[in-house]
Write a protein that holds these residues in place. Structure first.
Motif, short mmCIF file in Angstrom:
data_model
loop_
_atom_site.label_atom_id
_atom_site.label_comp_id
_atom_site.label_asym_id
_atom_site.label_seq_id
_atom_site.Cartn_x
_atom_site.Cartn_y
_atom_site.Cartn_z
N VAL A 10 1.25 -6.88 1.50
CA VAL A 10 2.84 -7.44 1.48
C VAL A 10 2.87 -7.64 3.09
O VAL A 10 2.87 -6.56 3.79
CB VAL A 10 3.53 -6.57 0.73
CG1 VAL A 10 5.19 -7.26 0.89
CG2 VAL A 10 3.40 -6.50 -0.53
N SER A 11 3.56 -8.75 3.50
CA SER A 11 3.84 -8.84 4.89
C SER A 11 5.38 -9.44 4.81
O SER A 11 5.72 -10.32 3.92
CB SER A 11 3.00 -9.65 5.69
OG SER A 11 3.45 -10.07 7.03
N ASN A 12 6.06 -9.09 5.75
CA ASN A 12 7.77 -9.66 5.76
C ASN A 12 7.52 -10.91 6.40
O ASN A 12 8.53 -11.82 6.28
CB ASN A 12 8.54 -8.65 6.61
CG ASN A 12 8.72 -7.33 5.83
OD1 ASN A 12 8.87 -7.36 4.65
ND2 ASN A 12 9.14 -6.40 6.47
N PHE A 13 6.32 -11.07 7.25
CA PHE A 13 6.12 -12.48 7.96
C PHE A 13 4.90 -13.04 7.59
O PHE A 13 3.89 -13.10 8.51
CB PHE A 13 6.48 -12.25 9.48
CG PHE A 13 7.91 -12.03 9.79
CD1 PHE A 13 8.73 -13.04 10.01
CD2 PHE A 13 8.19 -10.69 9.90
CE1 PHE A 13 10.13 -12.81 10.41
CE2 PHE A 13 9.86 -10.27 10.35
CZ PHE A 13 10.47 -11.13 10.48
N PRO A 14 4.91 -13.57 6.20
CA PRO A 14 3.45 -14.10 6.04
C PRO A 14 2.91 -15.17 6.82
O PRO A 14 1.73 -15.58 7.01
CB PRO A 14 3.43 -14.52 4.61
CG PRO A 14 4.85 -14.67 4.33
CD PRO A 14 5.78 -13.43 5.26
N ASN A 15 4.05 -15.87 7.46
CA ASN A 15 3.78 -17.09 8.39
C ASN A 15 3.59 -16.68 9.62
O ASN A 15 4.18 -17.49 10.63
CB ASN A 15 4.76 -18.14 8.08
CG ASN A 15 6.10 -17.82 8.26
OD1 ASN A 15 6.48 -16.37 8.57
ND2 ASN A 15 7.27 -18.47 8.64
N ASP A 65 4.54 3.19 3.58
CA ASP A 65 5.25 3.71 2.43
C ASP A 65 4.65 3.16 1.27
O ASP A 65 5.32 3.32 0.05
CB ASP A 65 6.74 3.41 2.65
CG ASP A 65 6.84 4.45 4.01
OD1 ASP A 65 6.60 5.38 4.14
OD2 ASP A 65 8.25 4.00 4.36
N LEU A 66 4.03 2.14 1.19
CA LEU A 66 3.45 1.36 -0.07
C LEU A 66 2.59 2.24 -0.83
O LEU A 66 1.58 2.64 -0.46
CB LEU A 66 2.92 0.02 0.26
CG LEU A 66 3.69 -1.15 0.72
CD1 LEU A 66 2.98 -2.44 0.91
CD2 LEU A 66 4.77 -1.50 -0.29
N ILE A 67 2.82 2.45 -2.16
CA ILE A 67 1.76 2.97 -3.12
C ILE A 67 1.07 1.92 -3.74
O ILE A 67 1.48 0.77 -3.63
CB ILE A 67 2.73 4.06 -3.85
CG1 ILE A 67 3.52 3.07 -5.04
CG2 ILE A 67 3.56 5.11 -3.20
CD1 ILE A 67 3.95 3.95 -5.97
N ASP A 110 15.17 3.67 0.92
CA ASP A 110 14.60 4.93 0.74
C ASP A 110 15.41 5.72 -0.08
O ASP A 110 14.89 7.00 -0.43
CB ASP A 110 14.38 5.53 2.10
CG ASP A 110 15.93 5.66 3.03
OD1 ASP A 110 16.56 4.70 2.97
OD2 ASP A 110 16.15 6.69 3.49
N LYS A 111 16.67 5.45 -0.42
CA LYS A 111 17.38 6.24 -1.60
C LYS A 111 17.61 5.43 -2.93
O LYS A 111 18.25 5.97 -3.55
CB LYS A 111 18.73 6.53 -0.64
CG LYS A 111 18.59 7.47 0.58
CD LYS A 111 20.04 7.75 1.08
CE LYS A 111 19.81 8.35 2.59
NZ LYS A 111 21.22 8.74 3.19
N GLY A 162 7.58 1.99 -6.72
CA GLY A 162 8.39 3.24 -6.82
C GLY A 162 8.85 3.45 -8.31
O GLY A 162 8.75 4.54 -8.82
N PHE A 163 9.92 2.30 -8.72
CA PHE A 163 10.48 2.33 -9.94
C PHE A 163 9.40 2.07 -10.98
O PHE A 163 9.70 3.09 -11.92
CB PHE A 163 11.33 1.07 -9.81
CG PHE A 163 12.00 0.97 -11.01
CD1 PHE A 163 13.35 1.60 -11.48
CD2 PHE A 163 11.55 0.12 -12.09
CE1 PHE A 163 13.64 1.36 -12.68
CE2 PHE A 163 12.04 0.06 -13.25
CZ PHE A 163 13.27 0.77 -13.77
#
Length: 650
Positions: free
Chosen positions: A313-318, A31-33, A210-211, A262-263
């Motif tokens: 971008v990663s939620n777990f870079p480690n 979903d990343l733009i 998402d909202k 998105g913002f």
């Protein structure tokens, strides 16, 4: 096929499965733009504090490093055209550094309940604005002062008017959550522009990512219609990269990137003026906002780019280290697998699930503890929780492989030894493990039920404890060992689980799984042949104390009408009591003293001291010191439950 070859195949499968799991956890969202490389934020909140610094140290003489500010603003100039500050005292050198880096300023004056410090802020911001008039885009007098109940609306208007009188040619505003502009319409006429904060994560009814953009747009349009004669500016919006889930709002690096990108796109399309929160992660905010407060930055506290605006971008870079740690933990199964002389491996899927699940749960939880812990107490808590979970996991794996398990612990029997009622028996360490397991879950449950807004769900620790006890309960005579202390603890867990579910709703997947596990564990304690006897008096004392504390808090400490009254005459008895109560709560005197009382109650086994500790723990739970309050209350329960257990027979 030899036994050794089967083990090698088993762990090769484990290695690949864990690798795929952590790879999946680390992958970026679809979903990343992608924003153009030259896109810059209009303005970005900036606080010049390193990972070990805090604005609370400024009144004590601390001054942010000029070198730190120069390095920070040089870095930020590549991402934004402007920075917003929240205070001016101690940051007198900042405007010159901003000018050097071509950055405009939204210059803030911190408004607090301390009138002398507030006046110092106002004097400083006026002086800086006059000296750097060409660089200052707007003056912000106060940030969320109404939300914090630091001042009344009339006091705030007075501060704003003082600044406007001194700086007639500058744009002066006040910044607060959008709802407080609706609650206090008398503020809008005094400002040149209305600066609103829209933070979907922190809404009373949290908004999922998402909202979130639609929510921001709706609030902006609503405020534009309600205050149509003033320019509406978004003073804060953003999303956290770490922390606890609130209903459907989940903090993560990927979600932060989704919202941020998105913002920025939406704001430019709609021609909004905005400031984004924030430049760098601020660990000091975790003191008052929990783990999530320290993770709103586009850069981390070490000034490393989190790639929220651009890039991968990663939620777990480690993830590589988490994979390595979980695989190493899974190897503990070799202790028993290697000793099996012959193996048909019909139970291999169960062995695999227990080793895989436990290793992932422990490493995931250890990673979360590393993120959220900020003081010695929390690090000690993390070590205790991980140690107990690890030992229980070893017992579970051993049982599933060898069909041998030993969970014979008794809370009352442990207290008998501690209070010198009987000598240490061979079950002492099992009693200690059992007492710690029950207490850990009780502390988690009470903390989240009473003061859970800023606390994380410790699912890894809880899952191992709950599943191990469930297996032990159906496979052994665990039922026969449960006494009054276990039964009442189970009842308390049921009530706490219901409270958490009502607060969080089923939309919060973390909370829902947490509630299920707590109920599972609570059931293994509640199901007992022991009668509930002698607890009514103690229970009524706690209920009466809780009601008294709530009345005092709501009627004195947080009562909004007293803000203006006490500002006009601080010497009124009710105002002096309110100030004293605030100091007691803020400095946590009750928590510190209650900890000592709780420890003495455990060592002595005194019912009176135990009840006193539980009452003091309740005070902390109900006055914004939930974690420590839960610890004190549970320690007090050790003594109270032990004495009640002596009077309760089958």
């Amino acid at each position: 096929m030899t036994h050794a070859f089967k083990i090698v195949l088993f762990y090769l499968t484990m290695f690949l499965s864990l690798g795929l799991f952590w790879f999946w956890m680390a992958k970026p969202s679809s979903d990343l733009i992608t924003l153009p490389d030259d896109v810059k934020l209009q303005c970005l909140s900036y606080a010049p504090f390193g990972k070990d610094d805090s604005p609370f140290d400024i009144p004590k003489g601390f001054r942010p490093s000029k070198e730190q500010m120069e390095n920070d603003l040089a870095k930020l100039s590549t991402l934004t055209k402007c920075i917003r500050t929240y205070s001016s005292v101690g940051l007198e050198e900042l405007p010159a550094i901003a000018r050097k880096n071509g950055l405009k300023l939204w210059l803030g004056a911190w408004v607090s309940s301390d009138a002398s410090l507030t006046q110092k802020e106002i004097d400083t911001v006026i002086a800086l604005a006059k000296e750097y008039q060409e660089d200052v885009e707007t003056i912000i007098v106060g940030n969320e002062a109404l939300l914090r109940r630091d001042v009344s609306a009339s006091q705030l208007v007075d501060y704003i008017e003082r600044v406007k009188e001194a700086l007639p040619d500058m744009v002066v505003t006040y910044a607060d959550v959008w709802e407080f502009w609706n609650k206090h319409p008398e503020i809008a006429p005094s400002v040149d522009r209305v600066t609103i904060h829209i933070l979907p994560y922190w809404e009373d009814k949290p908004i999922s990512v998402d909202k979130a953009l639609l929510h921001v747009k709706n609030i902006y349009n609503e405020m534009s219609q309600k205050i149509s004669n003033k320019e509406i500016v978004i003073g804060e919006t953003g999303w956290p990269s770490e922390g606890r889930m609130r209903e459907g709002a989940y903090p993560s690096a990927v979600n932060q990137a989704i919202f941020t990108r998105g913002f920025v796109k939406m704001a430019e399309e709609n021609g909004w003026k905005y400031n984004f929160i924030e430049a760098f992660d601020q660990p000091w905010k975790r003191i008052s906002e929990g783990a999530v407060g320290g993770y709103w930055g586009l850069f981390d506290a070490e000034r490393m780019d989190k790639h929220i605006l651009h890039g991968f971008v990663s939620n777990f870079p480690n993830a590589l280290w988490l994979f390595a740690g979980s695989f190493m933990l899974s190897l503990v199964g070799l202790i028993w697998l290697w000793g099996i002389p012959t193996c048909t491996c019909k139970k291999a899927p169960v062995w695999f699930a227990s080793l895989f699940g436990g290793a992932v749960a422990l490493i995931w939880q250890a990673n979360m503890y590393w993120i959220v812990s900020r003081n010695t107490l929390e690090y000690v808590w993390a070590i205790i929780c991980l140690s107990v979970a690890f030992i229980l996991w070893l017992k579970l794996v051993q049982f599933l492989i060898t069909e041998e398990i030993s969970l014979r612990g008794s809370m009352a029997r442990f207290m008998n030894v501690i209070t010198l009622g009987e000598p240490k028996a061979e079950t002492f360490w099992e009693d200690a493990l059992h007492l710690l397991s029950v207490s850990i879950v009780l502390i988690m449950a009470l903390s989240l039920a009473f003061d859970g807004r800023y606390l994380n769900f410790e699912l890894g620790t809880l899952a191992i404890i709950a599943i191990t006890y469930a297996v032990a309960y159906v496979s052994t005579e665990r039922l026969e060992l449960n006494g009054l202390m276990e039964k009442v603890s189970g009842l308390a867990l049921f009530v706490a689980a219901l409270a958490v579910l009502l607060q969080e709703s089923a939309r919060n997947g973390f909370a829902l799984n947490w509630v299920i596990l707590v109920v599972m564990f609570g059931s293994t304690l509640w199901l007992s042949k022991t009668r509930l006897c002698g607890i009514t008096k103690s229970f009524l004392v706690l209920i009466a104390s809780a009601l008294l504390f709530v009345l005092i808090k709501e009627g004195v400490y947080v009562k909004e009408s007293l803000i203006g009254i006490c500002a006009a005459d601080a010497m009124l008895p009710i105002c002096q009591f309110r100030a004293m109560l605030g100091k007691v709560i803020y400095l946590n005197y009750i928590g510190l003293f209650g900890s000592l009382v709780a420890i003495f109650s455990v060592l002595s086994g005194s019912y009176i001291l135990g009840m006193l500790a539980m009452i003091m723990g309740l005070f902390c739970l109900l006055t914004f010191n939930g974690f420590l309050g839960a610890i004190i209350l549970v320690l007090g329960w050790w003594a109270v439950g032990y004495r009640l257990n002596e009077t309760c027979t089958l």
